[in-house]
Design an enzyme around this catalytic site. Structure first.
Site, PDB file in Angstrom:
ATOM      1  N   GLU A 108       0.874  -1.165   0.000  1.00  0.00           N
ATOM      2  CA  GLU A 108       0.000   0.000   0.000  1.00  0.00           C
ATOM      3  C   GLU A 108       0.917   1.223   0.000  1.00  0.00           C
ATOM      4  O   GLU A 108       1.806   1.315   0.853  1.00  0.00           O
ATOM      5  CB  GLU A 108      -0.879  -0.006   1.257  1.00  0.00           C
ATOM      6  CG  GLU A 108      -1.843   1.147   1.237  1.00  0.00           C
ATOM      7  CD  GLU A 108      -2.760   1.209   2.461  1.00  0.00           C
ATOM      8  OE1 GLU A 108      -2.719   0.289   3.297  1.00  0.00           O
ATOM      9  OE2 GLU A 108      -3.487   2.203   2.555  1.00  0.00           O
ATOM     10  N   ARG A 158       5.087 -12.859   9.884  1.00  0.00           N
ATOM     11  CA  ARG A 158       5.754 -11.625   9.525  1.00  0.00           C
ATOM     12  C   ARG A 158       7.103 -11.546  10.227  1.00  0.00           C
ATOM     13  O   ARG A 158       7.360 -12.251  11.197  1.00  0.00           O
ATOM     14  CB  ARG A 158       4.878 -10.411   9.860  1.00  0.00           C
ATOM     15  CG  ARG A 158       4.525 -10.282  11.330  1.00  0.00           C
ATOM     16  CD  ARG A 158       3.482  -9.193  11.576  1.00  0.00           C
ATOM     17  NE  ARG A 158       3.963  -7.882  11.267  1.00  0.00           N
ATOM     18  CZ  ARG A 158       3.429  -7.078  10.337  1.00  0.00           C
ATOM     19  NH1 ARG A 158       2.404  -7.462   9.615  1.00  0.00           N
ATOM     20  NH2 ARG A 158       3.917  -5.882  10.137  1.00  0.00           N
ATOM     21  N   LYS A 194       4.502   0.497   9.752  1.00  0.00           N
ATOM     22  CA  LYS A 194       4.567   1.749   8.988  1.00  0.00           C
ATOM     23  C   LYS A 194       4.028   2.921   9.793  1.00  0.00           C
ATOM     24  O   LYS A 194       4.540   4.026   9.697  1.00  0.00           O
ATOM     25  CB  LYS A 194       3.741   1.605   7.706  1.00  0.00           C
ATOM     26  CG  LYS A 194       4.567   1.203   6.511  1.00  0.00           C
ATOM     27  CD  LYS A 194       3.758   1.373   5.246  1.00  0.00           C
ATOM     28  CE  LYS A 194       3.299   0.032   4.732  1.00  0.00           C
ATOM     29  NZ  LYS A 194       2.443   0.100   3.555  1.00  0.00           N
TER      30      LYS A 194
END
Ligand code: ATP
Ligand code: MG
Length: 562
Positions: free
Chosen positions: A37, A264, A274
């Site tokens: 994104e 992850r 982020k």
């Protein structure tokens, strides 16, 4: 050993793909995608995903990996991030070739599919507000309740949805929801929202849309439209997989990709979210996304981490389904190993102490041959000047040394790397502070090259830089950004920022050849660590150096001794 020759250990995703190929599933195709994104810069966690997706494609004949921007949230997304992400992927050594896509390319198709769902009575326009929706959704232990709008007629739904698109309503007034099962034990299946009204300008589609599709709806369809075979995502999407499959089962999409989840990457002493990285930048805790202390790809690049080391790291940590926290030293060791075999050794003194070589003539200079790498003669050598005054590291001298100190002390003899033996004969101090300001030493001309014809030995070898020719410049020493292993778990994570995460040394003395160093070029400063030329703050006559990593893991040592 080149990267291609390194043995790859298998992992459960490689195994799934191997099984699929043996059954000729997807006609033997392997097609992955990396779907960022564009709402921030990529970090080391994304590097894991990039290496996995592009790597899997590359290791299978005809395999392909798309780059797809997941740009369905126009408020937070920026062109700046799109460009940065593309640069990062190329820098890491991967290429999407002609397969650059945007979820926004599919807005029209996504809309048509939503209409299809409405026609099949699989979606409805709901007027519950956010709070009511939350209340109707139920909890993990209680089923949800059906919205009063759930049985709105197909005609009315079609009409309202069309008018949502046309901008007749305000944000929050209506949403489009999938009509699945309000009693499902999986909350994601309790009639999730698939479209919301948002009158925000989109960086690619401008003002043409007043409604935007939700991630879960967009993602599976984008995968299917691109012919993705294996859609790899992180574990938090495991509970979304039934929804991923539900949409694809309801719609006339060209194929049905398989979603596979993996753990992850979490790294200790840093944060890999982020949102938090954004806050570090916005609140001025760091000097931007590319601050060398940041775990971003641009930060690691500026710090001097080679892309091959990051790829090696991603391969070594492997792909599993267990959420773990990887020790920063694993990454740092990959960086050291890569730099060890690729960088030239040079000499630099970062905390200089003046040494006068009393028996070397004041007006003379001698050039000494110094190889660039102790074990790789093919890297060549350079000549370093030696003269009447040199700099040595302040730490390499002790006036009153303990037994095991083998470096310079009054009356002691040491070897100057690539040069001569010197003996310390006099210590000059500042009268008022008592600080040692200069050493007077003699050199033995017979020991040129580092050995004595009479066979006498010295225990210590130290690095040095000739003062008259030295390049005086700035060196930046970095340490961990946080003082605790898992700052991300703490409410007040900012309070654990390491106040000593950067130390600026302004008067470092480097051997003169380093004036020619190019932006981003890496070196080993002998005995001090690996350093690279800062690409932003360096000037042609004054390169600034960032310490990439120390030579050994000083953290392990510290912890052992404490
Ligand atoms: P963040 O949690 O930092 O905000 P994100 O998941 O929202 O990251 P995306 O841009 O959506 O960021 O991520 C793109 C891809 O990278 C996704 O497929 C995502 O699963 C993967 N990814 C993100 N963070 C990690 C991580 N820490 N480890 C492995 N893969 C990751
Ligand atoms: Mg995401």
């Amino acid at each position: 050993m080149t990267e291609e020759e390194k043995p790859r250990s298998s992992n459960f995703i490689r195994q799934i793909i191997a099984d699929d190929l043996s059954r000729n599933k997807n006609n033997g195709r392997v097609h992955t995608r990396f779907p960022p994104e564009p709402n921030g810069y990529l970090h080391v966690g994304h590097a894991k995903s990039i290496c996995l997706n592009f790597g899997l494609a590359a290791e299978h004949a005809g395999g392909q990996c798309n780059l797809r921007f997941d740009d369905t949230n126009p408020e937070k997304e920026k062109i700046e991030y799109i460009e940065a992400i593309k640069d990062d992927i190329h820098w890491l050594g991967f290429d999407w070739e002609d397969r650059l896509f945007y979820a926004s390319d599919y807005f029209e198709q996504l809309y048509d599919y939503a209409v299809h769902l409405i026609r099949e009575a699989k979606a409805y326009v709901d007027s519950l507000n956010l709070e009511e929706m939350r209340e109707y959704r139920g909890t993990l232990t209680e089923p949800g309740r059906e919205s009063p709008d759930r049985n709105r007629s197909i005609e009315e739904n079609l009409d309202l949805f069309k008018r949502m698109r046309a901008g007749e309503f305000e944000a929050g007034q209506y949403v489009l929801r999938a009509r699945i099962d309000m009693a499902s034990p999986n909350i994601n299946m309790r009639d999730p929202t698939i479209y919301r009204i948002k009158k925000t300008r989109h960086h690619r589609t401008g003002d043409s849309w007043n409604i935007y599709p939700m991630y879960d709806y967009t993602h599976c369809i984008s995968d299917a439209l691109e012919g993705i075979t294996h859609s790899l995502c992180t574990l938090e999407f495991e509970d979304h997989r039934p929804l991923y499959d539900w949409f694809l089962d309801q719609l006339p999409v060209p194929c049905h990709p398989q979603q596979i989840e993996f753990a992850r990457l979490n790294l200790n002493y840093t944060v890999t979210s982020k949102r938090k990285l954004n806050e570090l930048v916005d609140e001025g805790h760091v000097r931007g996304w590319d601050d060398p202390r940041m775990p971003t790809i641009v930060g690691m690049r500026r710090r001097g981490y080679p892309p091959a080391a990051i790829r090696d790291f991603c391969e070594r940590i492997g792909i599993t389904k267990n959420d773990t926290v990887i020790d920063m030293s694993v990454l740092e060791n990959c960086v050291r190993e890569e730099l060890d075999r690729t960088t030239c050794r040079v000499m630099a003194v970062i905390n200089p102490l003046r040494v006068v070589i009393t028996n070397f003539p004041e007006d003379q200079e001698e050039l000494l041959d110094a190889p660039y790498h102790p074990n790789l003669p093919e890297m060549g050598s350079r000549e370093v000047p030696f003269s009447h005054v040199i700099w040595i590291e302040r730490d390499d001298f002790m006036e009153d040394p303990p037994k095991k100190f083998f470096r310079l002390a009054p009356g002691r003899e040491v070897r100057l790397r690539y040069a001569y033996f010197i003996t310390c004969e006099e210590v000059i101090k500042d009268d008022s502070t008592g600080e040692v300001v200069e050493l007077r030493c003699s050199y033995d001309p017979q020991t040129r090259g580092g050995s004595a014809p009479d066979g006498r030995k010295v225990k210590g070898t130290i690095h040095w830089v000739s003062a008259a020719q030295a390049l005086e410049t700035e060196v930046r020493l970095y340490d961990r950004l946080f003082t605790v292993p898992e700052p991300g778990r703490l409410e007040d994570w900012r309070a654990t920022l390491n106040p000593e995460s950067v130390r600026i040394i302004s008067g470092a003395m480097l051997e003169p050849g380093l004036l020619q160093a190019k932006a981003e070029e890496s070196f080993q400063f002998e005995r001090l660590g690996y350093f690279c030329v800062d690409a932003k703050d360096s000037k042609p006559d004054r390169p600034v150096f960032n310490r990439t990593v120390t030579l050994r893991d000083s953290w392990v040592k510290q912890n052992k001794s404490s």
